[in-house]
Design a protein around this motif. Structure first.
Motif, PDB file in Angstrom:
ATOM      1  N   GLY A 180       0.958  -1.140   0.019  1.00 41.17           N
ATOM      2  CA  GLY A 180       0.096   0.042  -0.123  1.00 41.17           C
ATOM      3  C   GLY A 180       0.579   1.330   0.003  1.00 41.17           C
ATOM      4  N   GLU A 181       1.041   1.701   1.200  1.00 44.22           N
ATOM      5  CA  GLU A 181       1.608   3.143   1.222  1.00 44.22           C
ATOM      6  C   GLU A 181       3.191   3.073   0.817  1.00 44.22           C
ATOM      7  N   LYS A 182       3.614   2.251   0.890  1.00 38.56           N
ATOM      8  CA  LYS A 182       5.315   2.088   0.583  1.00 38.56           C
ATOM      9  C   LYS A 182       5.427   2.017  -1.026  1.00 38.56           C
ATOM     10  N   PHE A 183       4.344   1.148  -1.829  1.00 37.96           N
ATOM     11  CA  PHE A 183       4.348   1.066  -3.137  1.00 37.96           C
ATOM     12  C   PHE A 183       3.770   2.371  -3.938  1.00 37.96           C
ATOM     13  N   ALA A 184       3.110   3.016  -3.157  1.00 40.01           N
ATOM     14  CA  ALA A 184       2.508   4.326  -3.573  1.00 40.01           C
ATOM     15  C   ALA A 184       3.637   5.633  -3.532  1.00 40.01           C
ATOM     16  N   ALA A 185       4.748   5.358  -2.523  1.00 43.43           N
ATOM     17  CA  ALA A 185       5.741   6.242  -2.430  1.00 43.43           C
ATOM     18  C   ALA A 185       6.599   5.901  -3.542  1.00 43.43           C
ATOM     19  N   TYR A 186       6.813   4.666  -3.746  1.00 41.47           N
ATOM     20  CA  TYR A 186       7.790   4.005  -4.683  1.00 41.47           C
ATOM     21  C   TYR A 186       7.471   4.726  -6.090  1.00 41.47           C
ATOM     22  N   ARG A 187       6.248   4.581  -6.405  1.00 42.16           N
ATOM     23  CA  ARG A 187       5.707   4.794  -7.723  1.00 42.16           C
ATOM     24  C   ARG A 187       5.992   6.243  -8.024  1.00 42.16           C
ATOM     25  N   ARG A 188       6.458   7.244  -7.065  1.00 39.07           N
ATOM     26  CA  ARG A 188       6.702   8.628  -7.218  1.00 39.07           C
ATOM     27  C   ARG A 188       8.080   8.651  -7.736  1.00 39.07           C
ATOM     28  N   ILE A 189       8.899   7.828  -7.791  1.00 39.13           N
ATOM     29  CA  ILE A 189      10.146   7.725  -8.258  1.00 39.13           C
ATOM     30  C   ILE A 189      10.125   7.559  -9.842  1.00 39.13           C
ATOM     31  N   ALA A 190      10.689   8.794 -10.342  1.00 34.66           N
ATOM     32  CA  ALA A 190      10.619   8.689 -11.664  1.00 34.66           C
ATOM     33  C   ALA A 190      11.131   7.892 -12.666  1.00 34.66           C
ATOM     34  N   SER A 191      12.231   7.132 -12.217  1.00 33.81           N
ATOM     35  CA  SER A 191      13.117   6.159 -12.641  1.00 33.81           C
ATOM     36  C   SER A 191      12.533   4.797 -12.547  1.00 33.81           C
ATOM     37  N   LEU A 192      11.594   4.505 -11.725  1.00 34.77           N
ATOM     38  CA  LEU A 192      11.208   3.302 -11.297  1.00 34.77           C
ATOM     39  C   LEU A 192      10.417   2.607 -12.480  1.00 34.77           C
ATOM     40  N   LYS A 193      10.807   1.392 -12.961  1.00 35.51           N
ATOM     41  CA  LYS A 193       9.994   0.740 -14.025  1.00 35.51           C
ATOM     42  C   LYS A 193       9.412  -0.507 -13.744  1.00 35.51           C
ATOM     43  N   GLU A 194      10.185  -1.243 -12.487  1.00 32.64           N
ATOM     44  CA  GLU A 194       9.573  -2.395 -12.047  1.00 32.64           C
ATOM     45  C   GLU A 194       9.771  -2.409 -10.466  1.00 32.64           C
ATOM     46  N   PHE A 195       8.631  -3.390 -10.133  1.00 35.97           N
ATOM     47  CA  PHE A 195       8.610  -3.498  -8.768  1.00 35.97           C
ATOM     48  C   PHE A 195       8.021  -4.829  -8.403  1.00 35.97           C
ATOM     49  N   VAL A 196       9.065  -5.442  -7.599  1.00 38.44           N
ATOM     50  CA  VAL A 196       8.314  -6.912  -7.175  1.00 38.44           C
ATOM     51  C   VAL A 196       8.297  -7.304  -5.704  1.00 38.44           C
ATOM     52  N   LEU A 197       7.461  -8.013  -5.772  1.00 38.84           N
ATOM     53  CA  LEU A 197       6.887  -8.589  -4.135  1.00 38.84           C
ATOM     54  C   LEU A 197       6.890 -10.256  -4.032  1.00 38.84           C
ATOM     55  N   ILE A 198       7.743 -10.337  -3.060  1.00 34.55           N
ATOM     56  CA  ILE A 198       7.913 -11.803  -2.856  1.00 34.55           C
ATOM     57  C   ILE A 198       7.436 -12.318  -1.438  1.00 34.55           C
ATOM     58  N   ASP A 199       6.361 -13.254  -1.432  1.00 36.31           N
ATOM     59  CA  ASP A 199       5.837 -13.672  -0.328  1.00 36.31           C
ATOM     60  C   ASP A 199       6.293 -15.069  -0.012  1.00 36.31           C
ATOM     61  N   PRO A 200       7.406 -15.291   1.100  1.00 34.58           N
ATOM     62  CA  PRO A 200       7.871 -16.310   1.221  1.00 34.58           C
ATOM     63  C   PRO A 200       6.832 -17.497   1.635  1.00 34.58           C
ATOM     64  N   ASP A 201       6.104 -16.867   2.589  1.00 38.23           N
ATOM     65  CA  ASP A 201       5.037 -17.871   2.994  1.00 38.23           C
ATOM     66  C   ASP A 201       4.325 -18.763   2.151  1.00 38.23           C
ATOM     67  N   LEU A 202       3.723 -17.855   1.239  1.00 40.72           N
ATOM     68  CA  LEU A 202       2.840 -18.514   0.053  1.00 40.72           C
ATOM     69  C   LEU A 202       3.769 -18.795  -1.196  1.00 40.72           C
ATOM     70  N   ARG A 203       4.723 -18.568  -1.292  1.00 44.40           N
ATOM     71  CA  ARG A 203       5.843 -18.786  -2.291  1.00 44.40           C
ATOM     72  C   ARG A 203       5.093 -18.127  -3.583  1.00 44.40           C
ATOM     73  N   ARG A 204       4.776 -17.057  -3.300  1.00 42.39           N
ATOM     74  CA  ARG A 204       4.102 -15.952  -4.462  1.00 42.39           C
ATOM     75  C   ARG A 204       5.019 -15.010  -4.727  1.00 42.39           C
ATOM     76  N   ILE A 205       5.011 -14.521  -6.111  1.00 38.53           N
ATOM     77  CA  ILE A 205       5.878 -13.584  -6.742  1.00 38.53           C
ATOM     78  C   ILE A 205       4.965 -12.592  -7.340  1.00 38.53           C
ATOM     79  N   GLU A 206       4.692 -11.368  -7.026  1.00 37.66           N
ATOM     80  CA  GLU A 206       4.123 -10.193  -7.814  1.00 37.66           C
ATOM     81  C   GLU A 206       4.950  -9.628  -8.423  1.00 37.66           C
ATOM     82  N   TYR A 207       4.733  -9.368  -9.893  1.00 37.43           N
ATOM     83  CA  TYR A 207       5.650  -8.338 -10.579  1.00 37.43           C
ATOM     84  C   TYR A 207       4.956  -7.276 -11.202  1.00 37.43           C
ATOM     85  N   TYR A 208       5.247  -6.004 -10.746  1.00 36.25           N
ATOM     86  CA  TYR A 208       4.515  -4.839 -11.209  1.00 36.25           C
ATOM     87  C   TYR A 208       5.523  -4.197 -12.274  1.00 36.25           C
ATOM     88  N   ARG A 209       4.888  -3.679 -13.539  1.00 33.98           N
ATOM     89  CA  ARG A 209       5.706  -3.351 -14.405  1.00 33.98           C
ATOM     90  C   ARG A 209       4.979  -1.924 -15.037  1.00 33.98           C
TER      91      ARG A 209
END
Length: 186
Positions: A120-149
Motif C-alpha cells: 500500500g503506502e510504501k508502493f505508493a511512495a515508490y511509484r513517485r520515483i520517476a526512474s522506477l520501471k519494475e517492482f517485485v513483491l515476494i511472499d516467502p510464506d505463500l511462495r508467491r511472486i507479484e511483478y509490477y511493470r
C-alpha cells in the motif's frame, strides 16, 4: 510497518544525519522514523538469492544491484526506505553513500507484519520515483511472486508469476528462475 519511534519530527536532512549515528536502521516517512525489525532466515535467503541472480546478470552492464543496507529516496525529502534489493543504472547512484535516487527496479520480500504496508503506502511512495520501471513483491510464506511493470502509458500492470515460471524483468532484460528465487528458503 513498525511503530513510529519516540523522536521529535525530523526534516529529511535531520533524519539523514541522525540515521548515520544509529546502531539500527530506520525508515523515514513525512517527519516520522520507523525502526526496521530483524528479518527471518527465509526473508534473508530470498533477498540474497535475488541479489545474487541480479548481480550475476548485470555483470558488464551500467546497472548494479544493491541490498538491504542502501536507502532509497522515494519521494523528494518525504520518504526514505531500505528496500530488500534494488537496481540502479544511474552513475550518480553508484557514487552515492547515503541513498539512491534513481532505481529502475525495487524488490521487497514480504513479512506478515509489513505485507499490507509494502503493498500500500510504501508502493505508493515508490511509484513517485520517476526512474522506477519494475517492482517485485515476494511472499516467502505463500511462495508467491507479484511483478509490477510500468507500461508505456504510465500505468502499473500486475503479473502473478506462477510456480515454476521465471521472473522476467522486462526492462532489465533479465530472467530469474522461480526455483532460484526460493532456493534454500524452505
Amino acid at each position: 510497518m513498525a511503530l513510529p519511534q519516540p523522536t521529535p519530527p525530523f526534516t529529511a536532512e535531520g533524519y539523514l544525519q541522525w540515521e548515520t549515528e544509529q546502531p539500527d536502521k530506520h525508515e523515514f516517512v513525512r517527519g516520522e522514523t520507523f525502526a526496521m525489525g530483524g528479518a527471518s532466515r527465509r526473508h534473508v535467503t530470498i533477498s540474497g538469492n535475488v541479489f545474487s541472480a541480479l548481480d550475476d546478470a548485470l555483470e558488464g552492464s551500467p546497472c548494479r544491484a544493491y541490498m538491504a543496507d542502501m536507502k532509497v529516496q522515494a519521494a523528494e525529502d518525504e520518504a526514505y526506505f531500505y528496500p530488500d534489493v534494488l537496481v540502479t543504472c544511474d552513475p550518480a547512484d553508484h557514487r552515492a553513500e547515503q541513498f539512491m535516487r534513481a532505481p529502475s527496479l525495487i524488490v521487497e520480500v514480504l513479512s506478515p507484519t509489513t505485507a499490507a504496508y509494502d503493498r500500500g503506502e510504501k508502493f505508493a511512495a515508490y511509484r513517485r520515483i520517476a526512474s522506477l520501471k519494475e517492482f517485485v513483491l515476494i511472499d516467502p510464506d505463500l511462495r508467491r511472486i507479484e511483478y509490477y511493470r510500468l507500461t508505456p502509458a504510465r500505468h502499473w500492470e500486475l503479473q502473478d508469476i506462477e510456480p515454476e515460471q521465471p521472473l522476467v524483468l522486462h526492462d532489465l532484460g533479465i530472467s530469474i528462475p522461480w526455483q532460484k528465487v526460493f532456493r534454500n528458503a524452505d
